[in-house]
Design an enzyme around this catalytic site. Structure first.
Site, PDB file in Angstrom:
ATOM      1  N   GLU A   1       0.870  -1.178   0.000  1.00 20.69           N
ATOM      2  CA  GLU A   1       0.000   0.000   0.000  1.00 20.69           C
ATOM      3  C   GLU A   1       0.908   1.229   0.000  1.00 20.69           C
ATOM      4  O   GLU A   1       1.325   1.710   1.035  1.00 20.69           O
ATOM      5  CB  GLU A   1      -0.935  -0.004   1.213  1.00 20.69           C
TER       6      GLU A   1
ATOM      7  N   HIS B   1      -5.654   5.942  -2.417  1.00 17.50           N
ATOM      8  CA  HIS B   1      -5.102   7.225  -1.948  1.00 17.50           C
ATOM      9  C   HIS B   1      -4.904   8.163  -3.145  1.00 17.50           C
ATOM     10  O   HIS B   1      -3.808   8.650  -3.407  1.00 17.50           O
ATOM     11  CB  HIS B   1      -3.802   6.991  -1.198  1.00 17.50           C
TER      12      HIS B   1
ATOM     13  N   HIS C   1     -10.101   0.208  -0.364  1.00 21.23           N
ATOM     14  CA  HIS C   1     -11.005   0.822   0.614  1.00 21.23           C
ATOM     15  C   HIS C   1     -11.795   2.005   0.016  1.00 21.23           C
ATOM     16  O   HIS C   1     -11.527   3.153   0.297  1.00 21.23           O
ATOM     17  CB  HIS C   1     -10.320   1.200   1.917  1.00 21.23           C
TER      18      HIS C   1
ATOM     19  N   ASP D   1      -8.776  -3.786   6.893  1.00 23.41           N
ATOM     20  CA  ASP D   1      -7.770  -2.716   6.953  1.00 23.41           C
ATOM     21  C   ASP D   1      -7.300  -2.539   8.396  1.00 23.41           C
ATOM     22  O   ASP D   1      -6.955  -1.442   8.839  1.00 23.41           O
ATOM     23  CB  ASP D   1      -8.334  -1.389   6.412  1.00 23.41           C
TER      24      ASP D   1
END
Length: 395
Positions: free
Chosen positions: A133, A198, A219, A281
């Site tokens: 990530e 992101h 997410h 997460d």
């Protein structure tokens, strides 16, 4: 390996529940699923009575950072095993260890420890592969990721990382960054799941990313652009792209905090159970009491506060990862979002298995597949967890 038999249960299949069934496992695989009166235990068999509860496919967590006071970024075998064992208590039979933005030294240490932990992981959820990530994220959408380590994708860098760690099975990237599309094509060539994350991308940028190999959204809603203005004009963002691109799969943190009930229902209604995976997460605070904690490694991580069922930055300006477990996600989707139990379980098992390309052997209770099984009661309280025929946890 001894024959393992689960009896007196309601077996959850991908589209239905079969009552009064038994599941027979041998050598780590499901051998037969048949009516309970059709199997006779033999000497040496291990029999587990589901007591009228549910026998479901094991939960697969495709995005998890820690639990039980440990984080994968701690870079120790003890941490890896601690996380795997913690989540096994809540029904997770397989998971994907996930990194955070960090120093190169920490990242390469995680690669080494992952291999060592995999060899001695006997009591925890199976470690399926690594999820990176970052560090290729938008500064505007960094969230709880440490902005000091954010970078732009460069072939020589990510190429070296990929060669060093063939265990990488997914990588989350902001696709609007220079070099990100080329990186997506390389990940696709290697069979690695490329995921949008992101990101401050607008719709057209996500469309181009999807064409380049980004097929999944990390997410959904968290650290992700929505409708925005540029030069007075409105543009759809990454969230809207997730719905408009039919083939795009998504994952959601269904802890009841990151997304409210209405958004959980919205995602389910418009993406459906086959394109929506549930993920925790979770950071190290999963399975731990409220209080101060650390997101990332103990040495270089960020201080966070656990309260109200979630981790927050100390100033409470943003969430900093969840403390959810997989059973909580299923309970939330059933109880808060009104999703049928069969479909909520599918979102925690078969759907993530398909997204990761593992559904030929994991994700559902079918003859010949791995004996990854979770037994829970009517409250979705886990009483037994089995991974590849090994009983990891039982009350």
């Amino acid at each position: 390996m001894e024959r393992l038999i689960l009896t007196n249960g309601n077996v959850i299949r991908p589209t239905r529940i079969e009552s009064g069934m038994a599941v027979v496992c041998r050598n780590g695989r499901i051998e037969r699923i048949l009516p309970g009166n059709g199997v006779t235990p033999e000497p040496g068999d291990r029999v587990i009575d589901a007591r009228g509860g549910y026998i479901a496919p094991g939960f697969i967590d495709m995005h998890v950072h820690g639990g039980g006071g440990h984080d994968f970024m701690d870079g120790t075998v003890e941490a890896f095993l601690g996380v795997a064992e913690t989540h096994a208590r809540y029904g997770t039979t397989a998971l994907v260890p996930t990194t955070l933005t960090c120093t190169d030294e920490e990242l390469y240490r995680v690669f080494e420890v992952f291999r060592e932990a995999g060899r001695c992981n006997k009591r925890g959820a199976r470690l399926l592969g690594l999820h990176l990530e970052g560090p290729y994220f938008s500064h505007r959408q960094s969230g709880a990721q440490d902005p000091h380590y954010l970078k732009t994708p460069r072939r020589e860098e990510y190429g070296t990382i990929l060669e060093a760690a063939p265990e990488i099975i997914r990588w989350s990237v902001a696709p609007e960054l220079d070099g990100a599309l080329e990186m997506g094509r390389e990940l696709r060539r290697r069979g690695i799941l490329a995921s949008v994350a992101h990101t401050d991308a607008v719709y057209d940028e996500v469309v181009r990313a999807h064409e380049a190999g980004y097929t999944h959204m990390t997410h959904l809603y968290s650290a992700m652009s929505s409708v925005t203005r540029r030069n007075a004009r409105r543009y759809a963002g990454a969230v809207e792209a997730a719905y408009l691109i039919d083939a795009m799969t998504v994952e959601i943190i269904a802890d009841g905090v990151h997304l409210p009930e209405a958004l959980l229902r919205f995602v389910y209604k418009f993406k459906g159970a086959d394109r929506t995976a549930l993920c925790t997460d979770a950071m190290r605070g999963a399975g731990m009491p409220d209080g101060e904690s650390v997101l990332g490694s103990l040495r270089n991580g960020r201080r966070v506060l656990i309260e109200e069922g979630v981790a927050k930055l100390p100033d409470r300006s943003a969430f900093a990862g969840s403390v959810a477990t997989t059973d909580r996600l299923v309970r939330t989707m059933v109880g808060a979002a009104g999703v049928p139990l069969v479909e909520a379980v599918r979102m925690m098992s078969l759907t993530p298995a398909r997204i990761l390309g593992l559904d030929a052997r994991k994700g559902s209770l079918d003859e010949g597949k791995d004996a990854d099984i979770v037994v829970f009661d009517s409250r979705i309280h886990v009483v037994t967890t089995i991974s590849e025929g090994h009983v990891l946890y039982t009350e």
